[in-house]
Design an enzyme around this catalytic site. Structure first.
Site, PDB file in Angstrom:
ATOM      1  CG  ASP A  42      -1.786  -1.211   1.343  1.00 48.30           C
ATOM      2  OD1 ASP A  42      -2.122  -1.816   0.314  1.00 48.30           O
ATOM      3  OD2 ASP A  42      -2.113  -1.583   2.489  1.00 48.30           O
ATOM      4  N   GLY A 118     -11.514  -7.696   9.725  1.00 49.41           N
ATOM      5  CA  GLY A 118     -12.779  -8.301   9.346  1.00 49.41           C
ATOM      6  C   GLY A 118     -14.013  -7.548   9.770  1.00 49.41           C
ATOM      7  CG  ASN A 153     -13.992  -0.496   6.856  1.00 47.17           C
ATOM      8  OD1 ASN A 153     -13.878  -0.117   8.006  1.00 47.17           O
ATOM      9  ND2 ASN A 153     -13.277  -1.503   6.367  1.00 47.17           N
ATOM     10  CB  ALA A 154     -13.506   5.117   8.822  1.00 48.76           C
ATOM     11  CB  ILE A 155      -9.657   1.479   6.304  1.00 49.29           C
ATOM     12  CG1 ILE A 155     -10.257   0.628   5.193  1.00 49.29           C
ATOM     13  CG2 ILE A 155     -10.101   0.989   7.668  1.00 49.29           C
ATOM     14  CD1 ILE A 155      -9.722  -0.802   5.211  1.00 49.29           C
ATOM     15  CD1 TRP A 174     -19.650  -2.970   6.292  1.00 45.62           C
ATOM     16  CD2 TRP A 174     -17.526  -3.587   5.931  1.00 45.62           C
ATOM     17  NE1 TRP A 174     -19.342  -3.961   7.193  1.00 45.62           N
ATOM     18  CE2 TRP A 174     -18.040  -4.361   6.998  1.00 45.62           C
ATOM     19  CE3 TRP A 174     -16.213  -3.794   5.521  1.00 45.62           C
ATOM     20  CZ2 TRP A 174     -17.304  -5.309   7.663  1.00 45.62           C
ATOM     21  CZ3 TRP A 174     -15.461  -4.746   6.176  1.00 45.62           C
ATOM     22  CH2 TRP A 174     -16.006  -5.488   7.226  1.00 45.62           C
ATOM     23  CD  GLU A 209      -9.491  -3.406  -0.275  1.00 47.52           C
ATOM     24  OE1 GLU A 209     -10.098  -3.385   0.808  1.00 47.52           O
ATOM     25  OE2 GLU A 209      -8.638  -4.273  -0.538  1.00 47.52           O
TER      26      GLU A 209
END
Length: 322
Positions: A42, A118, A153-155, A174, A209
């Protein structure tokens, strides 16, 4: 980390059900040769004002690499000596994922995520530095959080400026990719700001994502990673892109199919030894745009390594990888 949220078998099933993409190239260029410390996951890369390059990544306490020429990379330790205490609210090891590095207002800004594996109980945090180098960061805590009752999802944060305002894209599984406006003074999400929906897939588990938005010409381009990461040579990550004339969308592919309906042009996929290309970011260097990502090296036991390719823009405005 831009991590697989359900088992690999579910993600593989999602691939099988995915409709044909708008552009399905069958050959892709290899990444630029790099030397030195190649292991990374990443990556977010930036050319520093002081000269040279820095890359931050998932792993360690936000792992750091530095380079003088964008070719030879050295291990530079971590952004932080120790995890900030609040990270342990989200996992037992204080493990951060998927950083995003940018520069504005005389400071470098490092956004990152911490989460529980998860689940979508997650948080995005931010730190600042005058130099952008590891060991110089001051953490400022949470920017945005999500709970299991939320539909996002807060990523995987990525920050972009548009029309004098500051925005952050984020999201993993999500229901996909979201966006929220930030306060440019604090770098945090504006209280009660609407959360915009930019991209998803019609098939569970909504395997999209790692968003990144880049302005080129009159369009904003949304890059995202689709399918499964984090499984070595069994990873199916690939990068798709759509565009919009408005920062908040709607984003569509070259056929006009909305990214909220599964659209997106295939920009880069695995080929040869370079498996599971994704976890991408885009950076500007001497007037050129570059794509940074990781791939799993099929000739080195699936080790995650740094991929760098120049982005070129066609006459029709769409990006291609060189």
């Amino acid at each position: 980390m831009k991590r697989l949220r359900l088992v690999t078998l579910l993600a593989a099933a999602a691939v099988a059900l995915l409709p044909a993409t708008a552009r399905a190239d069958t050959t892709y260029p290899d990444p630029q040769p790099v030397t030195g410390q190649q292991i990374i996951h990443d990556p977010t890369v930036l050319r520093l004002k002081s000269g040279g390059y820095v890359a931050y990544s998932t792993g360690g306490v936000i792992g750091a690499r530095t380079s003088k020429d964008r070719v030879h990379w050295k291990d530079a330790g971590n952004a932080f000596a120790e995890p900030p205490s609040w990270w342990y609210e989200y996992n037992d090891t204080g493990d951060p994922w998927a950083p995003d590095l940018s520069y504005r207002a005389g400071r470098y800004w490092l956004y990152y995520a911490v989460s529980s594996w998860g689940t979508n109980r997650s948080a995005i945090g931010v730190a600042t530095s005058r130099t952008g180098l590891p060991g110089t960061w001051t953490d400022h805590g949470k920017v945005l959080t999500s709970e299991t009752t939320d539909q996002w999802n807060a990523i995987d944060p990525a920050v972009v400026r548009a029309d004098g305002r500051l925005w952050m894209t984020f999201g993993s599984y999500w229901t996909g990719i979201r966006m929220v406006e930030l306060d440019p003074r604090t770098g945090r999400a504006i209280e009660d700001a609407p959360v915009h929906h930019l991209a998803t897939r019609p098939d569970e588990p909504y395997a999209v994502e790692g968003p990144e938005i880049v302005k080129h010409g009159r369009h904003y381009y949304l890059f995202a990673s689709y399918d499964a990461c984090c499984s070595g040579v069994n990873s199916t990550y690939r990068i798709k892109v759509g565009r919009s004339t408005r920062i908040t969308g709607p984003y569509t592919d070259s056929t006009g199919r909305p990214m909220l309906e599964g659209g997106g042009d295939l920009l880069l996929a695995g080929h040869g030894r370079y498996v599971g290309t994704g976890g991408q970011s885009v950076f500007r260097d001497r007037g050129e745009d570059w794509l940074a990502y990781h791939y799993y090296d099929a000739e080195d036991d699936g080790a995650p390594k740094l991929g760098l390719n120049r982005l070129s823009w066609q006459r029709n405005g769409w990006p291609v990888v060189l």
